[in-house]
Scaffold this motif. Structure first.
Motif, short mmCIF file in Angstrom:
data_model
loop_
_atom_site.label_atom_id
_atom_site.label_comp_id
_atom_site.label_asym_id
_atom_site.label_seq_id
_atom_site.Cartn_x
_atom_site.Cartn_y
_atom_site.Cartn_z
N ALA A 214 9.20 -5.63 -15.23
CA ALA A 214 8.78 -4.45 -14.48
C ALA A 214 7.87 -3.60 -15.35
N ALA A 215 6.74 -3.19 -14.82
CA ALA A 215 5.78 -2.37 -15.55
C ALA A 215 5.65 -1.02 -14.84
N ARG A 216 5.89 0.05 -15.59
CA ARG A 216 5.75 1.41 -15.05
C ARG A 216 4.64 2.12 -15.80
N PHE A 217 3.69 2.69 -15.09
CA PHE A 217 2.57 3.39 -15.72
C PHE A 217 2.15 4.57 -14.85
N ALA A 218 1.46 5.51 -15.46
CA ALA A 218 1.00 6.71 -14.75
C ALA A 218 -0.17 6.35 -13.83
N PRO B 172 10.62 2.68 -19.12
CA PRO B 172 9.69 3.57 -19.84
C PRO B 172 8.30 3.52 -19.24
N VAL B 173 7.60 4.65 -19.32
CA VAL B 173 6.21 4.72 -18.87
C VAL B 173 5.32 4.18 -19.97
N LYS B 174 4.61 3.09 -19.67
CA LYS B 174 3.74 2.47 -20.67
C LYS B 174 2.33 2.33 -20.09
N GLY B 175 1.50 1.58 -20.79
CA GLY B 175 0.12 1.43 -20.36
C GLY B 175 -0.03 0.46 -19.21
N ARG B 176 -1.16 0.55 -18.54
CA ARG B 176 -1.48 -0.35 -17.44
C ARG B 176 -1.91 -1.71 -18.00
N GLY B 177 -1.61 -2.78 -17.27
CA GLY B 177 -2.05 -4.12 -17.65
C GLY B 177 -1.11 -4.87 -18.56
N THR B 178 0.09 -4.35 -18.82
CA THR B 178 1.06 -5.03 -19.68
C THR B 178 1.93 -5.98 -18.86
N VAL C 18 0.87 -1.17 0.00
CA VAL C 18 0.00 0.00 0.00
C VAL C 18 0.90 1.22 0.00
N ARG C 19 0.63 2.17 -0.90
CA ARG C 19 1.45 3.38 -0.98
C ARG C 19 0.55 4.61 -1.04
N ARG C 20 1.00 5.68 -0.42
CA ARG C 20 0.28 6.95 -0.45
C ARG C 20 0.78 7.74 -1.65
N THR C 21 -0.15 8.29 -2.45
CA THR C 21 0.23 8.98 -3.68
C THR C 21 -0.45 10.34 -3.77
N SER C 22 0.02 11.14 -4.73
CA SER C 22 -0.51 12.49 -4.92
C SER C 22 -1.61 12.55 -5.97
N GLY C 23 -1.74 11.49 -6.78
CA GLY C 23 -2.66 11.51 -7.90
C GLY C 23 -1.96 11.75 -9.22
N GLU C 24 -0.70 12.20 -9.19
CA GLU C 24 0.08 12.48 -10.39
C GLU C 24 1.38 11.70 -10.43
N ASP C 25 1.50 10.66 -9.62
CA ASP C 25 2.73 9.88 -9.55
C ASP C 25 2.75 8.78 -10.61
N ASP C 26 3.92 8.16 -10.76
CA ASP C 26 4.06 6.94 -11.56
C ASP C 26 4.14 5.75 -10.62
N ILE C 27 3.59 4.62 -11.06
CA ILE C 27 3.61 3.38 -10.29
C ILE C 27 4.50 2.38 -11.02
N ILE C 28 5.33 1.65 -10.28
CA ILE C 28 6.13 0.58 -10.88
C ILE C 28 5.81 -0.73 -10.16
N MET C 29 5.57 -1.78 -10.94
CA MET C 29 5.25 -3.10 -10.42
C MET C 29 6.27 -4.10 -10.97
N VAL C 30 6.72 -5.03 -10.12
CA VAL C 30 7.76 -5.99 -10.51
C VAL C 30 7.23 -7.40 -10.26
N SER C 31 7.42 -8.27 -11.26
CA SER C 31 6.93 -9.65 -11.16
C SER C 31 8.07 -10.63 -10.93
N ARG C 32 7.70 -11.83 -10.53
CA ARG C 32 8.66 -12.89 -10.23
C ARG C 32 9.43 -13.33 -11.48
N SER C 33 8.85 -13.13 -12.65
CA SER C 33 9.50 -13.54 -13.89
C SER C 33 10.57 -12.55 -14.37
N GLY C 34 10.84 -11.49 -13.59
CA GLY C 34 11.89 -10.55 -13.94
C GLY C 34 11.44 -9.42 -14.83
#
Length: 342
Positions: free
Chosen positions: A177-181, A237-243, A159-175
């Motif tokens: 990383a997805a970054r999206f607005a 790179p900042v890409k779309g959500r769900g990739t 759980v992270r506190r955000t401003s509404g204009e941040d970028d989110i990065i998610m990392v999976s076990r398969s190596g």
């Protein structure tokens, strides 16, 4: 008259260890010695334990405890047990009605739920949810309230506190990383499940970590066999959500699957934990910086029958943090803002 009206509004140092012990100590305890003294002794902990959460806040602030089952519990700071400097504190299971298999994943402190615009949640199955922070400013039942709807085969990761204009990065076990607005995730109510943040549908894959991505930070990753590296956040790179994301480390059979990931800064300290209970502490600065597609270098020596299970940030001891707060208050510009929550 409320009992809270009789409790002094004073600064407290709150520490929570990895093994689930919490304690509260007045900040004034550390005023007995100023700069140039020989210092004081901090919490007495087992070698395999460390401070995972540390807050300097008021007795009238709230602490929000988010568990892996998607529930949130709330306590006032004055409800936490006070202890001496060297005491390890009291187990959280004695303060919160945690059920079997339920554990605290994230802890946030707040005075009036105005420190951030939203809370962003991430689950092991790659689901992400955004909810207005103020939605949790509601009377919480003794057994907690639902912070996010979790399916039986899923659990809350972060759980992270955000401003509404941040970028989110998610990392999976398969190596990957997805970054999206953050704005790609619409705000929802408390009792909702969320939307897909990262595609982890591959067999054996799961989300390991989620954090707010800022360009002055780095992403540190470590594999099961003790190989790791850090890569600057701007490399993602900042890409779309769900990739499925982009490659964050090249995995081989010799190095194993990804075991942990953290957004870090160079001055911070880390602890690597193995499945057999081995603990290694090191500085972020001591881990080499490489590009996204590299394999990394050995950061922990692992025996043949062992594997890295997690990596975590070590928070400064309550002694060092209290000293920093006091130093910031003594002789500081009275017009400058006070010390933030840790």
């Amino acid at each position: 008259m409320d009992i809270e009206d009789l409790i002094a509004d004073q600064q407290m140092v709150i520490s929570i260890t990895h093994s689930g012990y919490v304690k509260s100590l007045p900040l004034s305890t550390y005023r007995q010695q100023r700069r140039g003294g020989i210092g004081v002794t901090g919490m007495d902990m087992k070698d395999e334990d460390y401070i995972e959460h540390l807050f300097v806040c008021s007795t009238h602030d709230y602490l929000l405890f988010f568990t892996n089952r998607g529930k949130v519990y709330r306590l006032k700071v004055y409800e936490l047990p006070e202890a001496s400097r060297t005491a390890k504190g009291r187990a959280l299971v004695n303060l919160l009605p945690l059920r079997q298999g339920e554990r605290v994943q994230s802890v946030l402190s707040t005075r009036d739920f105005a420190e951030g615009a939203y809370l962003v949640f991430a689950t092991r199955n790659g689901i992400v949810k955004k909810t207005e922070f103020g939605a949790y400013n509601t009377p919480i039942k003794a057994d907690g309230i639902i912070a996010i709807n979790i399916h039986d085969d899923d659990e809350l990761i972060a759980v992270r506190r955000t401003s509404g204009e941040d970028d989110i990065i998610m990392v999976s076990r398969s190596g990957q990383a997805a970054r999206f607005a953050e704005r790609q995730v619409r705000a929802m109510g408390r009792d909702t499940t969320g939307v897909r943040g990262m595609n982890v549908s591959q067999r054996g894959n799961a989300l390991l970590a989620m954090d707010v991505a800022r360009d002055d930070q780095e992403l540190l990753v470590v594999t099961e066999n003790g190989y790791g590296k850090r890569t600057p956040i701007p490399d993602y790179p900042v890409k779309g959500r769900g990739t499925m994301g982009v490659r964050t480390i090249t995995l081989t059979e010799n190095k194993g699957a990804l075991a942990g990931a953290l957004v870090v800064r160079e001055h911070q300290e880390l602890v690597f934990i193995s499945q057999n209970g081995m603990v290694q502490r090191t500085s972020v600065r001591g881990i080499s910086r490489y590009g996204r597609a590299s394999q990394g270098v050995r950061v922990m020596n692992i025996r043949d029958d062992d594997q890295v299970s997690a990596v975590a940030l070590i928070v400064e001891s309550e002694v060092a943090t209290a000293a920093a707060v006091i130093d910031g208050q003594d002789g500081a510009d009275p017009s400058a803002p006070g010390p933030p929550h840790a």
